[in-house]
Design an enzyme around this catalytic site. Structure first.
Site, PDB file in Angstrom:
ATOM      1  NE  ARG A   1      -1.436  -2.353   2.810  1.00 19.93           N
ATOM      2  CZ  ARG A   1      -1.980  -3.929   3.063  1.00 19.93           C
ATOM      3  NH1 ARG A   1      -3.083  -3.967   2.021  1.00 19.93           N
ATOM      4  NH2 ARG A   1      -0.940  -4.425   2.768  1.00 19.93           N
ATOM      5  CB  THR A   2       2.775   2.706   2.718  1.00 22.19           C
ATOM      6  OG1 THR A   2       2.680   1.997   3.483  1.00 22.19           O
ATOM      7  CG2 THR A   2       3.711   3.910   2.789  1.00 22.19           C
TER       8      THR A   2
ATOM      9  CE  LYS B   1      27.882  -2.840  -6.275  1.00 26.72           C
ATOM     10  NZ  LYS B   1      28.610  -2.802  -7.621  1.00 26.72           N
TER      11      LYS B   1
ATOM     12  NE  ARG C   1       6.621   0.889   5.312  1.00 31.57           N
ATOM     13  CZ  ARG C   1       5.427  -0.191   5.161  1.00 31.57           C
ATOM     14  NH1 ARG C   1       5.653  -1.172   4.573  1.00 31.57           N
ATOM     15  NH2 ARG C   1       4.387   1.109   4.941  1.00 31.57           N
TER      16      ARG C   1
ATOM     17  CG  HIS D   1       2.757   3.254   8.929  1.00 28.79           C
ATOM     18  ND1 HIS D   1       3.047   4.247   7.964  1.00 28.79           N
ATOM     19  CD2 HIS D   1       2.658   3.218   8.622  1.00 28.79           C
ATOM     20  CE1 HIS D   1       2.643   3.625   6.507  1.00 28.79           C
ATOM     21  NE2 HIS D   1       2.209   2.942   7.206  1.00 28.79           N
TER      22      HIS D   1
END
Ligand code: CP
Length: 296
Positions: A49-50, A77, A99, A129
């Site tokens: 969703r986000t 890396k 996120r 959130h």
């Protein structure tokens, strides 16, 4: 400007974002707003969703979207997070949507930016959130705008939910007085959030106007603490019979992803009182509002 924590926003700012979201709901495609801007999505944890709604929001505003595939990036890396950010800043990225599992990642990025890029928290740690909580508050506001007289029950794994902590903050700022946290002891917050708490499901949702159901965040607790799905559903799963305890016109919300048959029954999730997909739809409008307000 940045969006790091729900607690950074006051009532006037929340109401400004509601107005902007209403504007984008009325006219979703406004491609001049972020024309020639670049929005980079950096998702260190999974999302449907986000991530998708921020991408659609940025595209509707005319921005170029850089959706960095971290698994295929040079972070594999051992390039550091900051070197990755600064590399993207050197390519003139205007906003980072982030996120991450760590609480302080967004603030750490903000403190080390070399440009005026914006940082938007797309969920981090166990506490915040903000964009989800804003879209939730906006979805309630559209249907039941008299926040001061609402009874809102947040049900489920509140302790590990980043949505719940941000929601509690916004709902209190907007004036909700009867805010109830409902769940087994192990899912109620350890700290005092100045809300009524209930381990008895029926008392917790009795006569509620809004029932907000949360998923069990198995990934954030020890295996031994995860309740058995069957007994959890029996005691705390929202079924049509239990929903009758709330007001007849109560609305049912869930930030997703849902686990049907654990915290919510399919009949309720897909029923007439559910506004779960309207939350998803409003997620795009609220993220358009945020990108407009913070990045333009
Ligand atoms: N509500 C929410 O954050 O959903 P996603 O994990 O799918 O983004």
């Amino acid at each position: 400007m940045h969006l790091i924590d729900a607690k950074d926003l006051n009532k006037t700012q929340i109401e400004t974002l509601f107005e902007l979201a209403e504007n984008y709901k009325a006219q979703p495609w406004q491609t001049e707003v972020l024309k020639h801007k670049i929005v980079s999505l950096l998702f260190f944890e999974n999302s449907t969703r986000t991530r998708c709604s921020f991408e659609i929001a940025a595209k509707r505003l005319g921005a170029a979207v850089l959706n960095l595939d971290l698994a295929a990036s040079s972070m594999q890396k051992d390039e550091s997070l900051l070197d990755t950010i600064q590399t993207l800043e050197a390519m003139d990225v205007d906003a980072f949507v982030v996120r991450h599992k760590e609480e302080d990642t967004c603030r750490y990025i903000v403190d080390n930016l070399k440009t005026k890029a914006s940082v938007l928290n797309a969920r981090s740690g166990t506490q915040t959130h903000p964009s989800q909580a804003l879209l939730d508050a906006f979805t309630i506001y559209e249907r039941k705008p008299d926040f001061e007289n609402l009874s809102i029950a947040i049900v489920g794994d509140i302790r590990h939910s980043r949505v719940a902590h941000s929601n509690i903050h916004f709902l209190k700022v907007l004036g909700v007085k009867d805010l109830r946290l409902v769940g087994p002891e192990i899912f109620l917050p350890k700290q005092d959030l100045d809300c009524k708490t209930y381990t008895d499901f029926g008392s917790g949702i009795k006569d509620a106007d809004v029932v907000m159901v949360l998923r069990i965040q198995k990934e954030r607790m020890a295996d031994t603490d995860v309740p058995d799905a069957g007994s959890y559903f029996k005691n705390y799963g929202l079924t049509p019979e239990k929903l009758k305890l709330a007001k007849p016109d109560a609305i049912v919300m869930h930030p997703g992803p849902m686990n049907r048959g654990v915290e919510i029954s399919t009949k309720v999730a897909d029923g007439s009182q559910s506004i779960i997909l309207q939350q998803v739809q409003n997620g795009v409008f609220m993220r358009q509002a945020l990108l407009d307000w913070l990045v333009k």
